[in-house]
Design a protein around this motif. Structure first.
Motif, short mmCIF file in Angstrom:
data_model
loop_
_atom_site.label_atom_id
_atom_site.label_comp_id
_atom_site.label_asym_id
_atom_site.label_seq_id
_atom_site.Cartn_x
_atom_site.Cartn_y
_atom_site.Cartn_z
N THR B 5 214.49 56.16 -5.06
CA THR B 5 213.24 55.70 -5.67
C THR B 5 213.11 54.18 -5.54
N GLN B 6 211.99 53.77 -4.98
CA GLN B 6 211.65 52.35 -4.93
C GLN B 6 210.39 52.19 -5.78
N SER B 7 210.53 51.54 -6.90
CA SER B 7 209.46 51.53 -7.90
C SER B 7 208.41 50.45 -7.66
N GLN B 8 208.64 49.60 -6.68
CA GLN B 8 207.71 48.50 -6.40
C GLN B 8 207.02 48.75 -5.06
N PRO B 9 205.80 49.25 -5.05
CA PRO B 9 205.12 49.48 -3.78
C PRO B 9 204.87 48.18 -3.02
N GLU B 10 204.59 47.10 -3.76
CA GLU B 10 204.31 45.81 -3.12
C GLU B 10 204.96 44.68 -3.93
N MET B 11 205.42 43.68 -3.19
CA MET B 11 205.97 42.48 -3.81
C MET B 11 205.51 41.28 -2.97
#
Lengths: 115, 116
Positions: B5-11
């Motif tokens: 799981t990668q909870s940050q779609p954009e940074m």
């Protein structure tokens, strides 16, 4: 070349037509993988080849999808009777050995658009 | 089944600053490898860094380092002194001890923008 080569780079096809995507792995790599990357999604595993063993087809989404690997080298992914939901980037990867530490080396992918 | 799981779609990050991308995973296996891949607009997935679960020391590759918390099943990527060329999609991936026939399992990715 030194890397994984995929062709074509881009493919536009009409719904219902068959397409073939090609992957030429790094020389000496015994393992070859196909992944699908849909817009906004991660990489979805499709199929995996290891040497002369039977391929792991557990990720193929339907019987319209098939793949073969000739002579333990070049692989072809075939999609029959394409549908619009097949539109995606198809990535091929190879690795030297099938152990945990072996990283996968990826090609630049084929962007398939089904109209 | 293992999940990533990668909870940050954009940074986004300012050039020369530091940014951390999050990744968590779920597994019942005791030994495994974790990877971070970078995908620039060229579409080619490039290995950034990898970590074996049994190694306590966090992996480092130049400006890239990881914070591996095995008990928490967390594997974050820190990029120091961010450069414009770091702008890309970043994918976290898992490969387990029973991986003889198991491919990498990927998260959905984080799109990193670098602001000049």
């Amino acid at each position: 070349g030194a890397g994984v080569s995929q062709s074509p780079s881009n493919k536009v096809t009409e719904k219902g037509k068959d397409v073939e995507l090609r992957c030429d792995p790094i020389s000496g790599h015994t393992a070859l993988y196909w992944y699908r990357q849909s817009l906004g999604q991660g990489l979805e595993f499709l199929i995996y080849f290891q040497g002369n063993s039977a391929p792991d087809k557990s990720g193929l989404p339907s019987d319209r999808f098939s793949a073969e690997r000739t002579g333990g080298s070049v692989s072809t992914l075939t999609i029959q009777r394409t549908q619009q939901e097949d539109s995606a980037v198809y990535l091929c990867a190879s690795s030297r050995r099938v152990i945990m530490a072996s990283p996968l080396h990826f090609g630049n992918g084929t962007r398939l658009t089904v109209t | 089944a293992q999940t990533v799981t990668q909870s940050q779609p954009e940074m986004s990050v300012q050039e020369a600053e530091t940014v951390t991308l999050s990744c968590t995973y779920d597994t019942s296996e005791s030994d495994y490898y974790l990877f971070w891949y970078k995908q620039p607009p060229s579409r080619q997935m490039i290995l950034v860094i990898r970590q074996e679960a049994y190694k306590q020391q966090n992996a480092t590759e130049n400006r890239f380092s990881v914070n591996f918390q095995k008990a928490a099943k967390s594997f974050s990527l820190k990029i120091s002194d961010s450069q414009l060329g770091d702008a890309a999609m970043y994918f976290c991936a898992y490969r387990g001890e029973n991986s003889g026939n198991t491919p990498l399992v990927f998260g959905k990715g984080t799109r990193l923008s670098v602001i000049a």
